[in-house]
Design a protein around this motif. Structure first.
Motif, PDB file in Angstrom:
ATOM      1  N   ASP A   3     -19.932 -21.731 -13.741  1.00  0.00           N
ATOM      2  CA  ASP A   3     -18.699 -21.000 -13.448  1.00  0.00           C
ATOM      3  C   ASP A   3     -17.625 -22.009 -13.077  1.00  0.00           C
ATOM      4  O   ASP A   3     -17.394 -22.305 -11.915  1.00  0.00           O
ATOM      5  CB  ASP A   3     -18.935 -20.000 -12.317  1.00  0.00           C
ATOM      6  N   THR A   4     -16.971 -22.555 -14.100  1.00  0.00           N
ATOM      7  CA  THR A   4     -15.953 -23.587 -13.892  1.00  0.00           C
ATOM      8  C   THR A   4     -14.550 -23.008 -13.756  1.00  0.00           C
ATOM      9  O   THR A   4     -13.612 -23.736 -13.420  1.00  0.00           O
ATOM     10  CB  THR A   4     -15.938 -24.573 -15.074  1.00  0.00           C
ATOM     11  N   ASP A  16     -16.958 -23.513 -19.375  1.00  0.00           N
ATOM     12  CA  ASP A  16     -18.218 -22.817 -19.115  1.00  0.00           C
ATOM     13  C   ASP A  16     -19.155 -22.916 -20.318  1.00  0.00           C
ATOM     14  O   ASP A  16     -20.350 -23.184 -20.173  1.00  0.00           O
ATOM     15  CB  ASP A  16     -17.965 -21.332 -18.817  1.00  0.00           C
ATOM     16  N   MET A  17     -18.614 -22.685 -21.516  1.00  0.00           N
ATOM     17  CA  MET A  17     -19.457 -22.714 -22.712  1.00  0.00           C
ATOM     18  C   MET A  17     -19.941 -24.123 -23.021  1.00  0.00           C
ATOM     19  O   MET A  17     -21.103 -24.310 -23.412  1.00  0.00           O
ATOM     20  CB  MET A  17     -18.707 -22.132 -23.908  1.00  0.00           C
ATOM     21  N   LEU A  18     -19.079 -25.105 -22.862  1.00  0.00           N
ATOM     22  CA  LEU A  18     -19.516 -26.491 -23.089  1.00  0.00           C
ATOM     23  C   LEU A  18     -20.660 -26.858 -22.145  1.00  0.00           C
ATOM     24  O   LEU A  18     -21.682 -27.411 -22.565  1.00  0.00           O
ATOM     25  CB  LEU A  18     -18.346 -27.456 -22.890  1.00  0.00           C
ATOM     26  N   ASP A  25     -23.243 -13.654 -21.625  1.00  0.00           N
ATOM     27  CA  ASP A  25     -22.620 -12.394 -21.205  1.00  0.00           C
ATOM     28  C   ASP A  25     -21.904 -12.558 -19.867  1.00  0.00           C
ATOM     29  O   ASP A  25     -20.795 -12.038 -19.674  1.00  0.00           O
ATOM     30  CB  ASP A  25     -23.671 -11.289 -21.108  1.00  0.00           C
ATOM     31  N   ASP A  26     -22.526 -13.274 -18.930  1.00  0.00           N
ATOM     32  CA  ASP A  26     -21.879 -13.513 -17.634  1.00  0.00           C
ATOM     33  C   ASP A  26     -20.589 -14.304 -17.818  1.00  0.00           C
ATOM     34  O   ASP A  26     -19.552 -13.995 -17.207  1.00  0.00           O
ATOM     35  CB  ASP A  26     -22.819 -14.282 -16.697  1.00  0.00           C
TER      36      ASP A  26
END
Length: 200
Positions: A80-81, A87-89, A138-139
């Motif tokens: 949770d950046t 976040d995905m990276l 999803d989160d």
């Protein structure tokens, strides 16, 4: 060592079960499905065949439990950046670190298991993790929608899964950790254009 010390050291309950499952996980990674036997796991765990058979009906039920145990230790938590891209990276980096060795290895080792039992990876995943389909992505996407970084109308099941699917495919095909440049390309060139609001 006296009898009292021996009893004190004897493993019971969850401690014993975890030791057996860890032994089973190690055994399948080292010896594959063909080398995964009740005898081998019992010896590796330092216990008897009867102890295993009291808990698992046969080697395939033991194997399913060992896989669930081992894979649970490599589950990836969602970062949770504050940014969808970051976040995905970070999620894909964590995934490749946790699974780079395991995915191709298990896919090769377990082919015989799936053929013999008539099951599939989907069956194994359901047995291990239940029927819930919620993922770390999803989160991340829920938070991104709340920030206006993702369009909920575009988030089909295929779009939600595409980044991890591409990473998993790379791991299976190339049998090595996915390079940073490829992770960035998956996120920037494929994932983000699919999930961002139109015109963003």
């Amino acid at each position: 060592m006296n009898l009292e010390q021996t009893v004190t050291k004897r493993r019971r309950g969850k401690e014993l079960e975890d030791a057996i499952l860890q032994a089973g996980w190690d055994q399948v990674l080292e010896a594959g499905y063909g080398g995964f036997t009740i005898d081998a796991v019992a010896e590796r765990a330092g216990t008897s065949r009867s102890v295993l058979y009291r808990r698992w009906e046969n080697r395939n039920t033991l194997l399913a439990a060992a896989l669930a145990f081992g894979l649970s230790t490599t589950r990836v938590t969602p970062p949770d950046t504050g940014s969808l891209r970051e976040d995905m990276l970070e999620l894909l980096r964590r995934f490749t670190r946790a699974r780079a060795r395991l995915i191709p290895l298990l896919s090769v080792l377990l082919g015989e298991y799936f053929a013999e039992t008539g099951t599939s990876i989907q069956d194994l995943r359901r047995d291990m993790f239940g029927t819930s389909t919620r993922t770390a992505v999803d989160d991340i996407l829920d938070r991104a929608v709340a920030r206006g970084e993702a369009d909920p109308a575009r988030l089909t099941p295929r779009v939600r899964a595409v980044a991890v699917d591409l990473l998993r495919h790379d791991l299976l095909v190339n049998f090595r950790a996915v390079p940073e440049g490829d992770i960035v390309a998956i996120v920037d060139e494929v994932f983000l254009p699919l999930v961002r609001p139109q015109g963003a």
